[in-house]
Scaffold this motif. Structure first.
Motif, PDB file in Angstrom:
ATOM      1  N   TRP A 263       1.051  -1.232  -0.219  1.00 33.88           N
ATOM      2  CA  TRP A 263       0.145   0.038  -0.184  1.00 33.88           C
ATOM      3  C   TRP A 263       0.775   0.985  -0.221  1.00 33.88           C
ATOM      4  O   TRP A 263       0.724   2.585   0.699  1.00 33.88           O
ATOM      5  CB  TRP A 263      -0.968  -0.159   1.145  1.00 33.88           C
ATOM      6  N   LEU A 264       2.225   1.545  -0.286  1.00 31.73           N
ATOM      7  CA  LEU A 264       3.369   2.217  -0.053  1.00 31.73           C
ATOM      8  C   LEU A 264       3.006   3.136  -1.469  1.00 31.73           C
ATOM      9  O   LEU A 264       2.167   2.722  -2.379  1.00 31.73           O
ATOM     10  CB  LEU A 264       4.862   1.459  -0.270  1.00 31.73           C
ATOM     11  N   ARG A 265       2.674   4.945  -1.064  1.00 36.99           N
ATOM     12  CA  ARG A 265       2.495   5.257  -2.366  1.00 36.99           C
ATOM     13  C   ARG A 265       3.866   5.581  -2.768  1.00 36.99           C
ATOM     14  O   ARG A 265       5.311   5.968  -2.054  1.00 36.99           O
ATOM     15  CB  ARG A 265       2.010   6.363  -1.613  1.00 36.99           C
ATOM     16  N   ARG A 266       3.280   5.501  -3.793  1.00 38.19           N
ATOM     17  CA  ARG A 266       5.039   5.733  -5.167  1.00 38.19           C
ATOM     18  C   ARG A 266       5.177   7.592  -5.749  1.00 38.19           C
ATOM     19  O   ARG A 266       4.180   7.559  -6.660  1.00 38.19           O
ATOM     20  CB  ARG A 266       5.374   4.557  -5.855  1.00 38.19           C
ATOM     21  N   LEU A 267       6.253   7.834  -5.957  1.00 38.43           N
ATOM     22  CA  LEU A 267       6.421   8.709  -6.892  1.00 38.43           C
ATOM     23  C   LEU A 267       7.841   8.881  -7.186  1.00 38.43           C
ATOM     24  O   LEU A 267       8.982   8.625  -6.823  1.00 38.43           O
ATOM     25  CB  LEU A 267       6.703   9.574  -5.360  1.00 38.43           C
ATOM     26  N   THR A 268       8.340   9.063  -8.885  1.00 42.17           N
ATOM     27  CA  THR A 268       9.167   8.952  -9.825  1.00 42.17           C
ATOM     28  C   THR A 268       8.707   9.643 -10.659  1.00 42.17           C
ATOM     29  O   THR A 268       8.082  10.842 -10.711  1.00 42.17           O
ATOM     30  CB  THR A 268       7.899   7.836 -11.080  1.00 42.17           C
ATOM     31  N   LEU A 269      10.469  11.071 -10.094  1.00 37.49           N
ATOM     32  CA  LEU A 269      10.612  11.900 -10.113  1.00 37.49           C
ATOM     33  C   LEU A 269      12.000  11.737 -11.292  1.00 37.49           C
ATOM     34  O   LEU A 269      12.783  10.610 -11.466  1.00 37.49           O
ATOM     35  CB  LEU A 269      11.759  12.494  -8.915  1.00 37.49           C
ATOM     36  N   PRO A 270      11.872  12.406 -12.249  1.00 39.94           N
ATOM     37  CA  PRO A 270      13.537  12.978 -13.801  1.00 39.94           C
ATOM     38  C   PRO A 270      14.154  13.601 -13.018  1.00 39.94           C
ATOM     39  O   PRO A 270      13.863  13.912 -12.097  1.00 39.94           O
ATOM     40  CB  PRO A 270      12.684  13.072 -14.907  1.00 39.94           C
ATOM     41  N   LYS A 271      15.685  13.713 -13.355  1.00 42.08           N
ATOM     42  CA  LYS A 271      16.293  14.360 -13.829  1.00 42.08           C
ATOM     43  C   LYS A 271      15.869  15.805 -13.904  1.00 42.08           C
ATOM     44  O   LYS A 271      14.503  15.465 -14.833  1.00 42.08           O
ATOM     45  CB  LYS A 271      17.981  14.141 -14.554  1.00 42.08           C
ATOM     46  N   MET A 272      16.500  16.936 -12.995  1.00 42.04           N
ATOM     47  CA  MET A 272      15.949  18.063 -13.311  1.00 42.04           C
ATOM     48  C   MET A 272      17.327  19.156 -13.439  1.00 42.04           C
ATOM     49  O   MET A 272      17.608  18.714 -12.577  1.00 42.04           O
ATOM     50  CB  MET A 272      14.568  18.487 -13.478  1.00 42.04           C
ATOM     51  N   ASP A 273      16.429  20.233 -13.804  1.00 41.57           N
ATOM     52  CA  ASP A 273      17.612  21.581 -13.380  1.00 41.57           C
ATOM     53  C   ASP A 273      17.277  21.640 -11.920  1.00 41.57           C
ATOM     54  O   ASP A 273      15.964  22.121 -10.831  1.00 41.57           O
ATOM     55  CB  ASP A 273      17.860  22.495 -13.876  1.00 41.57           C
ATOM     56  N   LEU A 274      18.073  21.730 -10.581  1.00 41.87           N
ATOM     57  CA  LEU A 274      17.866  22.597  -9.673  1.00 41.87           C
ATOM     58  C   LEU A 274      18.553  23.957  -9.319  1.00 41.87           C
ATOM     59  O   LEU A 274      19.180  23.580  -9.831  1.00 41.87           O
ATOM     60  CB  LEU A 274      18.682  21.342  -8.323  1.00 41.87           C
ATOM     61  N   ASN A 275      17.256  24.985  -9.550  1.00 34.87           N
ATOM     62  CA  ASN A 275      17.257  26.327  -9.457  1.00 34.87           C
ATOM     63  C   ASN A 275      16.358  26.827  -8.304  1.00 34.87           C
ATOM     64  O   ASN A 275      15.887  25.955  -7.871  1.00 34.87           O
ATOM     65  CB  ASN A 275      17.371  26.408 -11.008  1.00 34.87           C
ATOM     66  N   GLU A 276      15.961  28.132  -8.229  1.00 35.65           N
ATOM     67  CA  GLU A 276      15.339  29.173  -7.527  1.00 35.65           C
ATOM     68  C   GLU A 276      13.869  28.751  -7.956  1.00 35.65           C
ATOM     69  O   GLU A 276      13.238  28.513  -7.004  1.00 35.65           O
ATOM     70  CB  GLU A 276      15.367  30.530  -7.716  1.00 35.65           C
ATOM     71  N   LEU A 277      13.809  27.958  -9.106  1.00 35.30           N
ATOM     72  CA  LEU A 277      12.275  28.158  -9.311  1.00 35.30           C
ATOM     73  C   LEU A 277      11.724  26.444  -9.286  1.00 35.30           C
ATOM     74  O   LEU A 277      10.687  25.956  -8.207  1.00 35.30           O
ATOM     75  CB  LEU A 277      12.464  28.062 -11.015  1.00 35.30           C
ATOM     76  N   THR A 278      13.061  25.621  -9.050  1.00 38.79           N
ATOM     77  CA  THR A 278      12.173  23.938  -8.710  1.00 38.79           C
ATOM     78  C   THR A 278      12.944  23.164  -7.357  1.00 38.79           C
ATOM     79  O   THR A 278      12.541  22.538  -7.042  1.00 38.79           O
ATOM     80  CB  THR A 278      13.201  22.932  -9.834  1.00 38.79           C
ATOM     81  N   MET A 279      14.218  23.883  -6.661  1.00 39.11           N
ATOM     82  CA  MET A 279      14.486  23.698  -5.658  1.00 39.11           C
ATOM     83  C   MET A 279      13.505  22.899  -4.380  1.00 39.11           C
ATOM     84  O   MET A 279      13.164  21.957  -3.982  1.00 39.11           O
ATOM     85  CB  MET A 279      15.602  24.532  -4.900  1.00 39.11           C
ATOM     86  N   GLU A 280      12.898  24.376  -3.733  1.00 36.23           N
ATOM     87  CA  GLU A 280      11.147  23.376  -2.548  1.00 36.23           C
ATOM     88  C   GLU A 280      10.735  22.751  -3.150  1.00 36.23           C
ATOM     89  O   GLU A 280      10.289  21.971  -2.350  1.00 36.23           O
ATOM     90  CB  GLU A 280      10.682  25.219  -2.585  1.00 36.23           C
TER      91      GLU A 280
END
Length: 417
Positions: A263-280
């Motif tokens: 029953w564990l919820r799963r989240l798949t994330l891609p590689k992406m630029d980490l900057n002021e927009l994406t970091m938080e």
């Protein structure tokens, strides 16, 4: 190190997986070995058999020339000493009996470079075909010691550096000076023989806490100029109440999940630029309580996994005492979720009395490693803690000592090179 290489296997007419001989030997996959498999949608994760000794930690001494606010010696009372020649000879004799030479890491609680015969010890082990590594605080890395370690055939030199500025470094490592350590490391780099891949390789080990985490980017940049090939970051295991205020994982302990779980919820994330927009948003996604897969790698697999057992490791203390891992070599006090937790030492035997392979294959020790493989312990780390979790003698599942449910190494929070 964790170098990824592609190999191929075949399936024979009986449906058995046939591996290349060198791959089978590297991971201890001898006939009759019992192997654990973890199955996912597209992959099969094959674990090293618990009978395969692949890495041996050797503690030349538990004496150290400096005081660190992060060290367990802040709340222990033990005898200090240096490994005797007779004890080391027993280790050498034991290494000769192993099916394949393991990696040997010289380290422990003390400073290895303070041992008068450390270079000779490295050379003796290297002559047996073992990969050799050593971790040091770097203060005693004189030109003479540097040359002797290089001549001995050391493969990796790890240097513990917990700050990028003299004042932040000295705030952690009392009695040491960062400029001196950096100059020692630069000289060591210059003394290596020229090559496209010079050896010994250099690694930096960094213990992250509130007082120094801001130094990490600068230290990473500094590492490039020092020719550092390996950078290892660990969290702090506080050994005093005051240092428990420095940890960076208080909320992380609340999100540790139990795997596998249907029953564990799963989240798949891609590689992406980490900057002021994406970091938080990225940070909040990691902190969401989901089991996260990042760029195809499951980050949740670090839960309930003992890195010492997974890597086929064992440690021999300066006095010949043999333990499953560095945290169990000495009785010490740590702080988990703000409460005091006493971890009692667990000694399998002594190399002066039993052969290395005999100790490794001791039936009770093998049973313990299989229990850790299954991680059949009470969930002390995410639970919050009852009275039983104040020590590692047992737990609410009635496990015998050592009960590892409160081990932060097994949750990917703390790690050793």
């Amino acid at each position: 190190m964790n170098e990824v290489k592609t190999h191929w296997a075949e399936v024979d007419e009986r449906g058995r997986l046939v591996l290349e001989p060198d791959v089978a030997a590297r991971y201890g996959l001898a006939p009759g070995a019992r192997v654990r498999l973890d199955l996912d949608n597209n992959t099969i994760r094959l674990h090293r058999p618990v009978t395969h000794l692949a890495k041996l930690y050797v503690e030349p001494t538990n004496w150290c020339n400096i005081d660190c606010v992060t060290c367990m010696r802040n709340n222990w009372e033990v005898e200090t000493g240096f490994m005797a020649a007779e004890t080391f000879e027993r280790i050498i004799a034991g290494l000769k009996t192993l099916p394949a030479p393991p990696t040997v890491m010289f380290g422990g609680i003390g400073e290895p470079l303070s041992h008068a015969h450390i270079a000779e010890m490295v050379a003796r082990v290297k002559a047996l075909g073992c990969r050799t590594e050593l971790i040091t605080n770097g203060t005693l890395l004189t030109e003479k010691r540097a040359r002797s370690l290089i001549d001995a055939g050391l493969d990796v030199l790890w240097v513990s550096i917990d700050g990028a500025r003299p004042e932040s470094y000295a705030d952690v490592r009392l009695g040491a000076e960062l400029p001196r350590v950096l100059e020692n490391l630069r000289r060591f780099r210059r003394l290596r023989r020229p090559a496209h891949h010079p050896v010994p390789e250099i690694g930096i080990a960094f213990v992250a806490m509130e007082r120094n985490i801001g130094d990490l980017p600068e230290l990473l940049q500094m590492g490039k100029s020092l020719g550092v090939m390996h950078f290892h970051v660990s969290n702090l295991l506080p050994h005093t109440a005051a240092m428990s205020e420095e940890v960076l994982y208080s909320r992380t302990l609340n999100s540790i999940t139990f795997l596998p779980s249907p029953w564990l919820r799963r989240l798949t994330l891609p590689k992406m630029d980490l900057n002021e927009l994406t970091m938080e948003p990225f940070r909040r996604a990691l902190d969401s309580g989901y089991n996260v897969t990042f760029a195809g790698s499951n980050l949740g697999l670090s839960n309930d996994v003992c890195t010492f057992i997974e890597s086929g490791s064992m440690i021999v203390g300066w006095d010949g005492s043999v333990s499953p891992c560095s945290p169990l070599l000495y009785t010490h006090t740590g702080y988990l979720r703000g409460y005091e937790r006493k971890s009692h030492r667990h000694i399998i035997g002594r190399v002066q009395e039993r052969d290395l392979l005999d100790l490794w294959l001791d039936p009770e020790y093998v049973d313990y490693r299989e229990r850790v493989h299954r991680f059949a312990f009470a969930p002390c780390t995410p639970c919050g803690g009852c009275e039983m979790s104040r020590e590692n003698l047992t737990d609410c599942f009635d496990n015998p000592a050592p009960a590892c449910g409160g081990c932060l190494w097994a949750q990917g929070v703390i790690a050793c090179p």
